[in-house]
Write an enzyme that holds these catalytic residues in place. Structure first.
Site, PDB file in Angstrom:
ATOM      1  N   MET A  13       0.946  -0.975   0.100  1.00  0.00           N
ATOM      2  CA  MET A  13       0.056  -0.041   0.217  1.00  0.00           C
ATOM      3  C   MET A  13       0.919   1.136   0.077  1.00  0.00           C
ATOM      4  O   MET A  13       2.101   1.236   0.634  1.00  0.00           O
ATOM      5  CB  MET A  13      -1.037  -0.070   1.155  1.00  0.00           C
ATOM      6  CG  MET A  13      -1.645  -1.218   1.459  1.00  0.00           C
ATOM      7  SD  MET A  13      -2.744  -1.803   0.081  1.00  0.00           S
ATOM      8  CE  MET A  13      -3.742  -0.443  -0.218  1.00  0.00           C
ATOM      9  N   GLU A 116       1.344  -4.986   3.370  1.00  0.00           N
ATOM     10  CA  GLU A 116       2.024  -5.686   2.425  1.00  0.00           C
ATOM     11  C   GLU A 116       1.554  -7.015   2.257  1.00  0.00           C
ATOM     12  O   GLU A 116       1.269  -7.819   3.420  1.00  0.00           O
ATOM     13  CB  GLU A 116       3.792  -5.693   2.656  1.00  0.00           C
ATOM     14  CG  GLU A 116       4.239  -4.535   2.207  1.00  0.00           C
ATOM     15  CD  GLU A 116       5.888  -4.623   2.644  1.00  0.00           C
ATOM     16  OE1 GLU A 116       6.534  -3.767   2.372  1.00  0.00           O
ATOM     17  OE2 GLU A 116       6.234  -5.728   3.033  1.00  0.00           O
TER      18      GLU A 116
END
Ligand code: TTP
Length: 595
Positions: A13, A116
């Site tokens: 992200m 992640e």
């Protein structure tokens, strides 16, 4: 499955905490923003900075005030505090939103951190192949090739378009599956945006290390494909420490030992030379890695291994009375309890072991565990207090606690899976029939006293749930231990070996021996990145702010093994002197946050 033909993606992200805050306050979308923790001194320390602010030179770790000097319009969001302690629930919930999308679309998803995820796309790609899609450049609007560094959009399109056509026309279809992987990731990134509102970036490659590396090449809002033919020229320009597993100390060792700067420079060393210096496993891992081969699987793991809450009490904020300690035991217990309850409902599991970790003014860090017989704030708080009281040198009647406490953490772990919510009471009652055990270890850490500063000492003392066996690279050989012992000796040895560098043909023959799956040893060094440090126990690299919980896990784990072995009621204390006596974790973290 042929491991060399895996398609692995890493989704990361973009400036995650900032996006989470902007989702709640959309009026700040597109504006330079950051998130700070503990807003008490010079605007707080920034733990996340968005890309608009980065354009002004604002960086993570800066103080809010410094950021405003660089960028007067900079807006600071503050991490929520509950009972004077950072509360990360909103980021955890946002992370869960993202993982819901990923899990609904892929079978093999590994949570690597709060923002992640690794995805093994190999099977999905195979299925897609059957559909015989005719893909065009329009399907890859945010895709870049790792080897192409142009910032000009027309050039990107031209180069990618050529590659795309080559992939589809190539009889051997060597890169075709990476292309299909990239197609799937373009789709899922759009879905994540549509369903959560968040942008992310991604890397697509043959293994986790390459996927992680190239994910950062074109952040934010973009994805990058790393093909095998990119390896040599990219590795020739990639500093050793940029490779996950070779950051921090591990990378320093490699740089120092082999006198190299870039990972590609290690190509000149033969397998024998690497193994002689680093041990069989690590040498082999590195030998494979620099040729783009790394076999660590994507583990289907989405659940946290422990749920923890902790708090630092530096300098004058130390806990010196029973009343203060009781209050904090309650706050921490409440935090863990709420998250455990949520976890029980969502994941149908319950924690069996409560571990309490505490650092005293005497520089001792104490870790003790006890079984969890029921989920109860009072019970957690009382168990914690009971454990801590055993270290009070004052009389039982006094409210004064000596030595004072500088850190308390509690962690619930050892989850029992697949519990049926109806039978939870049964399960707990079964547990209570067991003799209650209190097991203890005392781990003495030679901490340096932290300099008393404002609240910034508290930074990074997040209570992030840990993914304790996350991004699992298998535990490697004893490279670092060996280095610590005989650095000089090994260096001298290598220097002389360096004179007779293996010829490329012999490397190729070595390489060919190691390209078949059976021969690629599953050996990996520590996983260290900018934000990772090496755990002295398992040599995995752990996100800095997850370290306290990671350590909790080891203690709890060791204790549990002990418990199983002897089934005794009380275990005798065990003292472990840590090797690294110069720096405590807290001082490491605090230093880092001041950079
Ligand atoms: P990162 O993925 O490292 O960074 P990021 O998402 O903010 O930015 P990027 O686009 O460069 O990936 O970390 C994810 C979140 O974790 C970050 O938004 C804030 C939090 N975090 C901390 O709380 N402390 C830290 O030391 C770091 C590095 C991150």
């Amino acid at each position: 499955m042929n491991i060399d033909h895996r398609v692995i993606a890493l989704i990361d992200m973009d400036c995650f905490y900032v996006q989470v805050e902007q989702r709640l306050q959309p009026e700040f979308l597109g504006k330079p923003c950051g998130v700070s923790q503990y807003y008490t001194w010079k605007g707080g320390g920034l733990i996340a900075v968005n890309y608009e602010a980065r354009d002004f030179g604002v960086k993570r770790g800066m103080r809010g005030e410094q950021a405003k000097e660089l960028c007067p319009d900079f807006h600071i969001f503050h991490v929520q505090e509950v009972n004077g302690k950072a509360n990360l629930n909103r980021y955890r919930d946002a992370s869960a939103d993202v993982f819901r999308v990923l899990n609904a679309n892929f079978k093999l998803v590994e949570k690597a951190s709060i923002d992640e995820a690794y995805i093994d796309l190999t099977e999905d790609v195979q299925k897609l192949k059957d559909k015989k899609l005719q893909l065009t450049i329009n399907d890859f609007s945010t895709t870049h090739l790792a080897g192409c560094t142009t910032k000009i959009e027309d050039e990107r399109i031209e180069i990618l378009n050529k590659w795309l056509n080559d992939c589809q026309l190539d009889d051997e279809k060597r890169n075709y599956d990476l292309l299909l992987g990239a197609y799937l990731i373009e789709q899922i990134r759009k879905k994540i945006k549509d369903q959560t509102g968040f942008f992310c970036s991604a890397g697509i490659a043959r293994n986790k290390i390459l996927a992680k590396l190239c994910c950062g090449f074109n952040k934010p809002k973009k994805q990058t494909i790393f093909t095998q033919s990119d390896i040599d020229h990219i590795f020739d320009k990639t500093p050793v420490q940029k490779i996950q597993g070779l950051g921090g100390k591990a990378g320093e060792r490699v740089v120092e030992l082999f006198q190299v700067e870039y990972i590609g420079q290690l190509r000149k060393y033969s397998l024998d030379m690497l193994q002689t210096s680093m041990g069989e496993k690590d040498g082999c891992w590195l030998f494979n890695l620099i040729r783009g081969i790394e076999t660590t699987p994507v583990n289907n793991r989405n659940l946290y291994k422990s749920i923890s809450a902790s708090k630092n009490f530096p300098g004058k904020t130390c806990l010196d009375t029973i009343d203060k300690i009781r209050t904090w035991c309650h706050h921490l217990a409440e935090d863990v309890f709420n998250r455990l309850e949520k976890d029980r409902a969502e994941n149908k599991r319950r924690a069996k072991l409560l571990t309490v970790i505490c650092t005293l003014a005497t520089n001792e860090t104490i870790t003790r565990s006890c079984p969890i017989n029921e989920y109860s704030i009072d019970r957690f708080a009382n168990d914690t207090l009971r454990i801590l009281k055993q270290y009070n040198k004052n009389s039982l009647t006094s409210n004064i606690f000596t030595p004072v406490i500088h850190h308390i953490g509690i962690s619930a772990g050892k989850f029992l899976d697949n519990i049926n919510t109806k039978s939870i009471a049964d399960l707990f009652s079964k547990q209570t029939t067991k003799i209650e055990t209190i097991i203890s270890t005392e781990n003495i850490i030679n901490c340096q006293e932290e300099e008393e500063e404002e609240d910034d000492n508290e930074e990074d003392n997040n209570t992030e749930e840990n993914i304790l066996e996350k991004p699992t690279l298998p535990i490697q050989g004893d490279f670092f231990r060996k280095f610590q012992k005989s650095d000089e000796q090994t260096k001298i040895q290598l220097k002389s070996e360096n004179k007779t560098t293996t010829s490329s043909s012999s490397i190729t023959s070595f390489f060919s021996r190691y390209t078949s799956n059976e021969n690629i040893l599953n050996c990996s060094p520590n996983k260290i990145d900018d934000h990772y440090i090496t755990c002295s126990k398992c040599h995995k690299s752990i996100l800095i702010w997850n370290m306290p919980e990671h350590e909790d896990f080891h203690y709890a784990h060791e204790l549990q093994i002990e418990e199983n072995k002897t089934n005794s009621i009380i275990k005798s204390s065990k003292t472990i002197k840590r090797k690294n006596t110069n720096q405590t974790l807290d001082s490491f973290i605090n230093k880092k946050s001041k950079i």
